[in-house]
Design an enzyme around this catalytic site. Structure first.
Site, PDB file in Angstrom:
ATOM      1  N   ASP A 204     -25.921 -10.319 -36.467  1.00  0.00           N
ATOM      2  CA  ASP A 204     -26.601 -10.810 -37.658  1.00  0.00           C
ATOM      3  C   ASP A 204     -27.773  -9.897 -38.012  1.00  0.00           C
ATOM      4  O   ASP A 204     -28.467  -9.382 -37.132  1.00  0.00           O
ATOM      5  CB  ASP A 204     -27.102 -12.235 -37.392  1.00  0.00           C
ATOM      6  N   GLU A 230     -23.621  -7.052 -39.732  1.00  0.00           N
ATOM      7  CA  GLU A 230     -24.001  -7.473 -41.080  1.00  0.00           C
ATOM      8  C   GLU A 230     -24.979  -6.457 -41.662  1.00  0.00           C
ATOM      9  O   GLU A 230     -26.156  -6.444 -41.310  1.00  0.00           O
ATOM     10  CB  GLU A 230     -24.643  -8.857 -41.061  1.00  0.00           C
TER      11      GLU A 230
END
Length: 478
Positions: A204, A230
């Site tokens: 993330d 990400e």
């Protein structure tokens, strides 16, 4: 029961030659590792429920991976995003404890599904943890102290400035000093979830960690598994997605944006260039939407109905990237966490989608061939001699002829008969074709025969004689 006419296939390639649009085949990608490359993301699902989904749905459908929401202890609150605000690396979030997590991994593996864990390693939050321990900003006993965070103690304000993006604070969350060997070692220790059988990680907010630092973290792990990161593209921004492709795959956010533009503009023909200007196909993970984009309006969502389903069909049929099918929950409040046992969208388990997962597995690395469009709402293409798909995003039925490239035979239409061919069959042969409004047709060499099927309709194979039966193709609606 009601009967109505519905022709499912296509015929003589020469008839449509003048209207056809062609494009060079897209090469196929080979990651994540293994023959089953489709991921299902079960956003905010409790681990005990993920285990059941692997056993009952994902494994039988042929998914290769399931991605689960963060496991680490996080701040309290009724918002979904609290899962992305960790206060420790204990497996103690709202989705389940360490035992539940380990049991989930075991159940998914038994079903033939590997597990990707969403890992939040860019920052830490402040507040009460799930077990009521109080954590203050920059002070996390047993993990981090003030000196282990970056010195820029303000929120990110300038995305054209690399230092601002990677050393300042994302929405006021304490930004870890990932250049520190201690921090890198501690993060690598948390990613030791590999010891519980986890097969890979979604990193993330990877954009807010330098690629050098992430590579160093990965280098500290004996067997880091599969990684996807990400890194959201932004025009003119200092940090680019392609900086991270040497570490692992990268979520290609531009793909979902392109799909929305195509399906809402009335011109899905533009998808013949869907790979242009994006990450190399072997490094991109594709998706129609995720939990962020469905809330910020940049992609299609479950609320778009048939267009959303068709976009997922297209993603699974085309060779660009490693597809990720998103399943979340219905919402009106953008911040609200999942409400309980009801309201889940379950898109990953829908018949149209599971049928296309089988399609993806069957066609493998076959090239895209025989692209057809008319410049508007329908399109069709083959995956060499392994599969064929036609989509109609219009509001009226499409009657057309197509070149399938498939060997002669009888095929299941897998978007209507995802298992045991209990819906429609298509016989490759000689008749005109119709695809209903807001529907699709998909055939592949791994789903053939007439077991429990009621109808047959013919499609033409270029270069073969037209000797197959003709049919009105009336299908009983169940």
């Amino acid at each position: 029961m009601q009967q109505r006419s519905r022709v499912l296939g296509g015929t003589l390639a020469g008839i449509v030659a003048a209207a056809a649009a062609t494009v060079a085949p897209w090469p196929s990608q080979a990651t994540p590792p293994g023959q089953k490359t489709v991921t299902a993301t079960l956003f905010e699902r409790k681990y005990v429920d993920v285990a059941k989904a692997c056993t009952d749905q994902l494994g039988p459908a042929g998914y290769g991976y399931v991605e689960v929401s963060p496991a680490s202890e996080h701040i309290q609150g009724g918002q979904w995003w609290t899962s992305y605000q960790p206060v420790s690396y204990k497996i103690a979030g709202r989705l389940g404890d360490r035992d539940a997590f380990a049991s989930m991994v075991s159940a998914c593996h038994a079903a033939g599904v590997k597990v990707i864990a969403d890992a939040v390693v860019n920052h830490m939050a402040a507040g009460s943890g799930r077990h009521h321990a109080q954590y203050t900003k920059y002070n996390y006993p047993g993990f981090y102290q003030d000196q282990t965070f970056h010195g820029c103690r303000k929120s990110i304000s300038d995305y054209t400035n690399r230092d601002d993006v990677q050393t300042c604070e994302l929405v006021d969350l304490a930004d870890l000093g990932t250049g520190s060997d201690y921090v890198r070692t501690t993060i690598a220790g948390y990613l030791g979830l590999r010891s519980l059988g986890v097969d890979g990680f979604r990193i993330d907010a990877a954009k807010h960690i330098s690629a050098t630092d992430l590579a160093a973290v990965k280098g500290k792990m004996k067997d880091p598994g599969f990684w996807v990161q990400e890194v959201i593209y932004g025009a003119g921004e200092a940090v680019r997605p392609d900086e991270y492709t040497g570490i692992g795959d990268v979520d290609e956010f531009r793909y979902g944006t392109h799909l929305k533009s195509a399906f809402q503009s009335g011109n899905i023909a533009q998808l013949k260039s869907v790979a242009d200007g994006k990450l190399w196909q072997r490094q991109a993970r594709t998706f129609v939407d995720n939990w962020d984009t469905e809330r910020n309006g940049s992609t299609l969502t479950y609320k778009d109905g048939a267009a959303y389903t068709l976009a997922n069909v297209f993603m699974l049929a085309s060779p660009y990237g490693s597809p990720n099918v998103y399943s979340g929950y219905e919402w009106t409040d953008k911040d609200a966490a999942a409400g309980g046992s009801t309201g889940w969208t379950d898109d990953a388990a829908k018949r149209e989608i599971t049928g296309m997962v089988g399609f993806r597995n069957a066609v493998g690395s076959a090239e895209l061939t025989n692209w057809w469009d008319n410049g508007g709402r329908p399109l069709a293409f083959a995956r060499s001699d392994k599969g064929f798909v036609a989509l109609n995003n219009g509001d009226a039925a499409l009657t057309q002829t197509f070149a399938t490239s498939l060997p002669a035979g009888t095929y299941c239409d897998v978007v209507h008969a995802a298992s045991s061919c209990d819906g429609d069959t298509v016989t490759v042969g000689d008749t005109e074709a119709q695809v209903d409004a807001a529907k699709s047709v998909a055939l592949h060499v791994g789903a053939t025969g007439q077991s429990a099927c009621r109808q047959a309709v013919a499609l033409h194979v270029p270069g073969q004689s037209a000797g197959s039966p003709r049919s009105s193709a009336k299908r009983v609606e169940q």
